[in-house]
Design a protein around this motif. Structure first.
Motif, PDB file in Angstrom:
ATOM      1  N   ALA A 271       0.823  -1.213   0.000  1.00 50.84           N
ATOM      2  CA  ALA A 271       0.000   0.000   0.000  1.00 50.84           C
ATOM      3  C   ALA A 271       0.854   1.258   0.000  1.00 50.84           C
ATOM      4  O   ALA A 271       0.426   2.305  -0.490  1.00 50.84           O
ATOM      5  CB  ALA A 271      -0.926   0.004   1.208  1.00 50.84           C
ATOM      6  N   ASN A 272       2.094   1.203   0.537  1.00 54.17           N
ATOM      7  CA  ASN A 272       2.895   2.437   0.545  1.00 54.17           C
ATOM      8  C   ASN A 272       3.270   2.839  -0.876  1.00 54.17           C
ATOM      9  O   ASN A 272       3.175   3.990  -1.265  1.00 54.17           O
ATOM     10  CB  ASN A 272       4.117   2.323   1.462  1.00 54.17           C
ATOM     11  CG  ASN A 272       4.941   1.078   1.213  1.00 54.17           C
ATOM     12  OD1 ASN A 272       4.888   0.478   0.145  1.00 54.17           O
ATOM     13  ND2 ASN A 272       5.717   0.687   2.214  1.00 54.17           N
ATOM     14  N   GLU A 273       3.665   1.834  -1.667  1.00 49.63           N
ATOM     15  CA  GLU A 273       3.966   2.127  -3.091  1.00 49.63           C
ATOM     16  C   GLU A 273       2.673   2.573  -3.795  1.00 49.63           C
ATOM     17  O   GLU A 273       2.654   3.571  -4.511  1.00 49.63           O
ATOM     18  CB  GLU A 273       4.522   0.865  -3.754  1.00 49.63           C
ATOM     19  CG  GLU A 273       4.845   1.032  -5.229  1.00 49.63           C
ATOM     20  CD  GLU A 273       5.438  -0.240  -5.866  1.00 49.63           C
ATOM     21  OE1 GLU A 273       5.636  -1.248  -5.158  1.00 49.63           O
ATOM     22  OE2 GLU A 273       5.715  -0.189  -7.073  1.00 49.63           O
ATOM     23  N   SER A 370       4.448   7.116   4.712  1.00 48.86           N
ATOM     24  CA  SER A 370       5.817   6.542   4.642  1.00 48.86           C
ATOM     25  C   SER A 370       6.420   6.731   3.257  1.00 48.86           C
ATOM     26  O   SER A 370       7.595   7.034   3.112  1.00 48.86           O
ATOM     27  CB  SER A 370       5.794   5.059   5.017  1.00 48.86           C
ATOM     28  OG  SER A 370       4.859   4.362   4.213  1.00 48.86           O
ATOM     29  N   GLY A 371       5.557   6.603   2.221  1.00 49.83           N
ATOM     30  CA  GLY A 371       6.073   6.756   0.854  1.00 49.83           C
ATOM     31  C   GLY A 371       6.611   8.146   0.608  1.00 49.83           C
ATOM     32  O   GLY A 371       7.647   8.317  -0.051  1.00 49.83           O
ATOM     33  N   SER A 382       9.243   1.800  -6.086  1.00 49.40           N
ATOM     34  CA  SER A 382       9.318   0.321  -6.173  1.00 49.40           C
ATOM     35  C   SER A 382      10.087  -0.283  -4.995  1.00 49.40           C
ATOM     36  O   SER A 382       9.996  -1.485  -4.766  1.00 49.40           O
ATOM     37  CB  SER A 382      10.008  -0.076  -7.478  1.00 49.40           C
ATOM     38  OG  SER A 382      11.348   0.419  -7.467  1.00 49.40           O
ATOM     39  N   MET A 383      10.823   0.552  -4.238  1.00 49.27           N
ATOM     40  CA  MET A 383      11.601   0.025  -3.101  1.00 49.27           C
ATOM     41  C   MET A 383      10.844   0.175  -1.775  1.00 49.27           C
ATOM     42  O   MET A 383      11.300  -0.334  -0.737  1.00 49.27           O
ATOM     43  CB  MET A 383      12.937   0.745  -2.996  1.00 49.27           C
ATOM     44  CG  MET A 383      14.011   0.201  -3.910  1.00 49.27           C
ATOM     45  SD  MET A 383      14.428  -1.532  -3.543  1.00 49.27           S
ATOM     46  CE  MET A 383      15.242  -1.342  -1.966  1.00 49.27           C
ATOM     47  N   PHE A 384       9.697   0.845  -1.776  1.00 50.43           N
ATOM     48  CA  PHE A 384       9.027   1.122  -0.495  1.00 50.43           C
ATOM     49  C   PHE A 384       8.660  -0.183   0.223  1.00 50.43           C
ATOM     50  O   PHE A 384       8.901  -0.345   1.407  1.00 50.43           O
ATOM     51  CB  PHE A 384       7.741   1.928  -0.725  1.00 50.43           C
ATOM     52  CG  PHE A 384       7.957   3.324  -1.239  1.00 50.43           C
ATOM     53  CD1 PHE A 384       9.225   3.877  -1.378  1.00 50.43           C
ATOM     54  CD2 PHE A 384       6.865   4.092  -1.612  1.00 50.43           C
ATOM     55  CE1 PHE A 384       9.399   5.171  -1.860  1.00 50.43           C
ATOM     56  CE2 PHE A 384       7.032   5.388  -2.099  1.00 50.43           C
ATOM     57  CZ  PHE A 384       8.301   5.922  -2.225  1.00 50.43           C
TER      58      PHE A 384
END
Ligand code: SDX
Length: 432
Positions: A271-273, A370-371, A382-384
């Motif tokens: 969900a962050n991404e 957070s993102g 893509s790294m989140f």
């Protein structure tokens, strides 16, 4: 006067004998009806998604969803985020107590000393396409650790469990950072043991062999706090996955790889991404209304990413700390006017005044901000989730170890409500 129930009785409207079941109380939170004896009465309970089912007993993390509280081993997340670093919290989750100075020093030395990967593992990265999603690489490479570290996989041995736990805590950051470097086509940067955990990860992510790289201490502290906030969270989907896979006796590396796979889903750690992709798609405050309308439209499968939670019916306490961290990082980077952050703040404000979200108690969760912090730090969308997986490794191995020390633990094997065909006879194909 404690008027807590100690027994529950199930009665049936067909005159069948009522069933009496014990009610168990924990140290905090809801009581549970112990239904283990139900099987003897040829009846099961039905609870898809485990909305009202406790699958285990645990003393690691406690969430009070109504009041927006989160404790790791009894310590409020706000205090841990303020006063501790991630390795102290990992030690707490695993051992039940915060380390003293000596224990902390020894733990740091143990983890730093195991941060390198077996050199053959380099070849596994090279088997992936360069544009593979980092989570696909992490699922594969973490699972392959069982092909290299099989001297510590007898899960009945507490020493093996601890050695595997240390190896995972130490090597998952290297695997995550190298999945990013591989994506970029840049050379892998080896861990630097003189750096702390967060600085080391930033070094492996952003340094190159061509120039000196000094991690920004404020960004490293903010990154370490992000790891603390994501370290554990009761029996969420990925932790329950780790426990279920582990209940068969599968090795710890395979269990954590399964947890990473579960976390990848957009309804969970993905969900962050998805939140940042959504904010980028909304693009402007003027379009917020259009997306809120879509989020309420049952014919549209769009959901407001970063909002809602299975347990929290109040603000996710991690989201509030993350919002504060956003301010600090954007301030440090001179990005106070970051349009994405402003858009997120406005979206949060409007949603929290909207009847649809208020009536369903849908609040921002940990993934909402957070993102934005990670993007500001130069980490790609893509790294989140890969970073979420890195952080949650501490919780997964603590929960996995707790399960293997629990005398009540059994192989997980849920039952079902069968709705298929009754017995019938196979007809020869000429007659079908
Ligand atoms: C994490 O479990 C954990 O602890 C997870 C986690 C952790 O640390 O491990 O906290 C990390 O996964 C956080 C959640 C990240 N996911 C998202 O932000 C994705 C968007 N959120 C939704 O997908 C949803 O809120 C869930 C999956 C998080 C929770 O889903 P539930 O509990 O199954 O909620 P539900 O589907 O029963 O929804 C209840 C109502 C429904 O509407 P009605 O049928 O009552 O009309 O609320 C609606 C839902 O349609 N709803 C939303 C919504 N979330 C719920 N509507 C629009 N947007 C949303 N985000």
């Amino acid at each position: 006067m404690n008027n807590k129930p100690t027994k529950a009785t199930i009665s049936f409207d067909n005159g069948a004998a009522p069933i009496e079941l014990p009610v168990l109380s924990g140290s905090l939170g809801n009581d549970v009806i112990d239904i283990r004896a139900l099987g003897k009465h040829d009846i099961f309970t039905y609870d898809p998604g485990f909305m009202s089912t406790a699958a285990c007993n645990s003393s690691i993390t406690f969430i009070d969803g109504e009041n927006g509280l989160l404790y790791y081993r009894g310590y409020p997340i706000e205090e841990l985020a303020e006063h501790c670093d991630y390795l102290e919290v990992a030690y707490l989750l695993m051992h039940g107590e915060l380390p003293n100075a000596t224990e902390k020093q020894e733990f740091i030395a143990t983890i730093s000393g195991s941060s390198m990967l077996h050199d053959q593992l380099n070849n596994i990265f090279r088997g992936f396409r360069r544009d593979a999603h980092p989570m696909a690489v992490m699922v594969g490479v973490v699972g392959s650790l069982s092909a290299f570290y099989f001297d510590s996989m007898d899960i009945r041995e507490a020493k093996h469990r601890e050695l595997s736990a240390h190896r995972l805590l130490a090597k998952v950051p290297t695997i995550a950072a190298w999945s990013y470097k591989y994506n970029l086509g840049q050379p892998f940067m080896y861990p630097q043991n003189h750096l702390n955990y967060a600085e080391n990860f930033m070094h492996m992510m952003f340094a190159t062999p061509c120039e000196k790289y000094e991690p920004n201490p404020i960004l490293a502290k903010a990154f370490d706090r992000i790891l603390i906030l994501h370290a554990d969270h009761e029996q969420n989907a990925s932790t329950s996955t780790v426990r279920l896979v582990g209940s068969s006796g599968a090795n710890p590396f395979a269990c954590i790889s399964a947890g990473i796979a579960s976390l990848w889903g957009p309804a969970h750690g993905g969900a962050n991404e998805a939140t940042l992709n959504m904010l980028e798609e909304i693009g402007d405050i003027s379009r917020i209304g259009e997306y809120l309308k879509r989020a309420k439209d049952k014919t549209d499968n769009f959901r407001l990413m970063g909002f809602g939670h299975r347990v929290y019916r109040n603000m996710d306490p991690r989201a509030a700390i993350m919002r504060k961290t956003c301010h600090e990082v954007l301030n440090e980077l001179g990005l106070n006017d970051d349009p994405m952050f402003k858009l997120a703040m406005e979206l949060e404000k409007i949603a929290l005044e909207d009847e649809y979200f208020v009536s369903r108690k849908l609040y921002p969760n940990v993934d909402f901000y957070s993102g934005i912090v990670m993007r500001a730090m130069g980490i790609p969308n893509s790294m989140f989730t890969a970073i979420f997986a890195l952080a949650r490794t501490a919780g997964w191995i603590a929960q996995w170890s707790e399960m293997h020390s629990d005398p009540e633990a059994k192989i997980g094997r849920p039952r079902q409500l069968y709705t298929g065909a009754a017995r019938r006879t196979v007809m020869p194909v000429s007659k079908r």
